[in-house]
Design a protein around this motif. Sequence first.
Motif, short mmCIF file in Angstrom:
data_model
loop_
_atom_site.label_atom_id
_atom_site.label_comp_id
_atom_site.label_asym_id
_atom_site.label_seq_id
_atom_site.Cartn_x
_atom_site.Cartn_y
_atom_site.Cartn_z
N ARG A 289 0.83 -1.20 0.00
CA ARG A 289 0.00 0.00 0.00
C ARG A 289 0.87 1.26 0.00
O ARG A 289 0.60 2.21 -0.75
N ASP A 290 1.94 1.24 0.81
CA ASP A 290 2.80 2.42 0.90
C ASP A 290 3.54 2.68 -0.41
O ASP A 290 3.74 3.84 -0.80
N VAL A 291 3.94 1.60 -1.08
CA VAL A 291 4.63 1.76 -2.37
C VAL A 291 3.70 2.40 -3.39
O VAL A 291 4.08 3.33 -4.12
N ILE A 292 2.44 1.94 -3.44
CA ILE A 292 1.49 2.48 -4.41
C ILE A 292 1.16 3.93 -4.08
O ILE A 292 1.06 4.78 -4.97
N LYS A 293 1.03 4.25 -2.79
CA LYS A 293 0.78 5.64 -2.39
C LYS A 293 1.93 6.54 -2.81
O LYS A 293 1.73 7.62 -3.37
N GLY A 294 3.16 6.10 -2.52
CA GLY A 294 4.32 6.89 -2.88
C GLY A 294 4.45 7.08 -4.38
O GLY A 294 4.80 8.16 -4.87
N THR A 295 4.13 6.02 -5.12
CA THR A 295 4.22 6.08 -6.58
C THR A 295 3.16 6.99 -7.16
O THR A 295 3.41 7.71 -8.13
N PHE A 296 1.98 7.00 -6.55
CA PHE A 296 0.91 7.89 -7.03
C PHE A 296 1.30 9.35 -6.79
O PHE A 296 1.03 10.22 -7.63
N ASN A 297 1.95 9.63 -5.67
CA ASN A 297 2.44 10.99 -5.41
C ASN A 297 3.46 11.39 -6.46
O ASN A 297 3.47 12.55 -6.92
N ARG A 298 4.32 10.45 -6.83
CA ARG A 298 5.31 10.72 -7.88
C ARG A 298 4.62 10.99 -9.21
O ARG A 298 5.02 11.88 -9.98
N TYR A 299 3.57 10.24 -9.50
CA TYR A 299 2.79 10.43 -10.72
C TYR A 299 2.14 11.82 -10.74
O TYR A 299 2.12 12.49 -11.77
N GLN A 300 1.65 12.28 -9.58
CA GLN A 300 1.04 13.61 -9.51
C GLN A 300 2.08 14.69 -9.76
O GLN A 300 1.77 15.73 -10.38
N GLU A 301 3.31 14.47 -9.30
CA GLU A 301 4.40 15.40 -9.60
C GLU A 301 4.67 15.43 -11.10
O GLU A 301 4.94 16.50 -11.68
#
Length: 307
Positions: A289-301
């Motif tokens: 879950r944490d990996v996907i959350k972090g990756t989604f934040n990167r995608y938003q950037e």
Amino acid sequence: MIEDLVSIIIVNYNTEQLLEDCIISIGKHTRNVNCEIIVVDNNSEQGSLSSFAEKYPTIRFHLSDENQGFGRANNIGASIAKGEYLFFLNPDTLLINNAIFILYEYLKKHSEVGICGGNLYRGDMKPAVSFHILDFYKRELRILINKKWQQGFNHSDQPQAVKVIMGADLFISKSLFLKYNGFDEDFFMYFEEVELCDRIRKAGYKIISVPEAKIIHLEGGAAENKNEDLHKWSYQEHWYSKFIYFSKTKGKTLTRVIYFLHISKLGLAVLFYSLKRNKTKINYWTQKRDVIKGTFNRYQEYLSNKS
């Protein structure tokens, strides 16, 4: 011998032994077709390809001073290719038969076909994923409800229309590849062949599986290299590219929906194993879950930088 030239483009990153085995298999099985081999090295860390240049003087090497990623490195190979046809081949592949000629001949005879590829096999010769037949959004929804789908392997002896040919063995004319601007370089790794096949298909061309062409794909050999850190990085890159792909093809809203559905599913898994007091499972699902959350934040950037 045909007059056309096929440019075989192989992107290498720390896979020297796999690369050499792949090159040997090309020489062993390729007949009746003119070929050149182009190796684009993504600034490999281990060893050097200097010995390759001496051992294989006919191979053209492009040595990058940074890791360009899969799509961009293949685009570099295509830009210097002399052939009328391009065959993008992973270094963790081994030709079983005269696959290059088979794919060339099929594409040459069928002008309505934009991309083709062969049947891929694992190292034990069991079928490996060779293509995709489902729309990727529908595929993602099946993943969410744990519903299986048919893996892409052509068990018949006839060519089959598909949605996506795997990037491990993708055959296309150079003119068509350049006309539609090659691989989208927003993808560092993963989903670039999916997005390319989408564009080629929407332009009116067919994507075809040609089962007569047979290739072993030692899946994961080039990406993870059996290293835990690289495996985690690969998982992150997969999700990052997935978000970019859905954003480009389905829009930002549906991409966000997919994200929230996955996060909700993982949250339920954490809650379930918390009730069972299973710390191992709690840690496992929490990390995912944490990996996907972090990756989604990167995608938003990524979206912010593109706007």
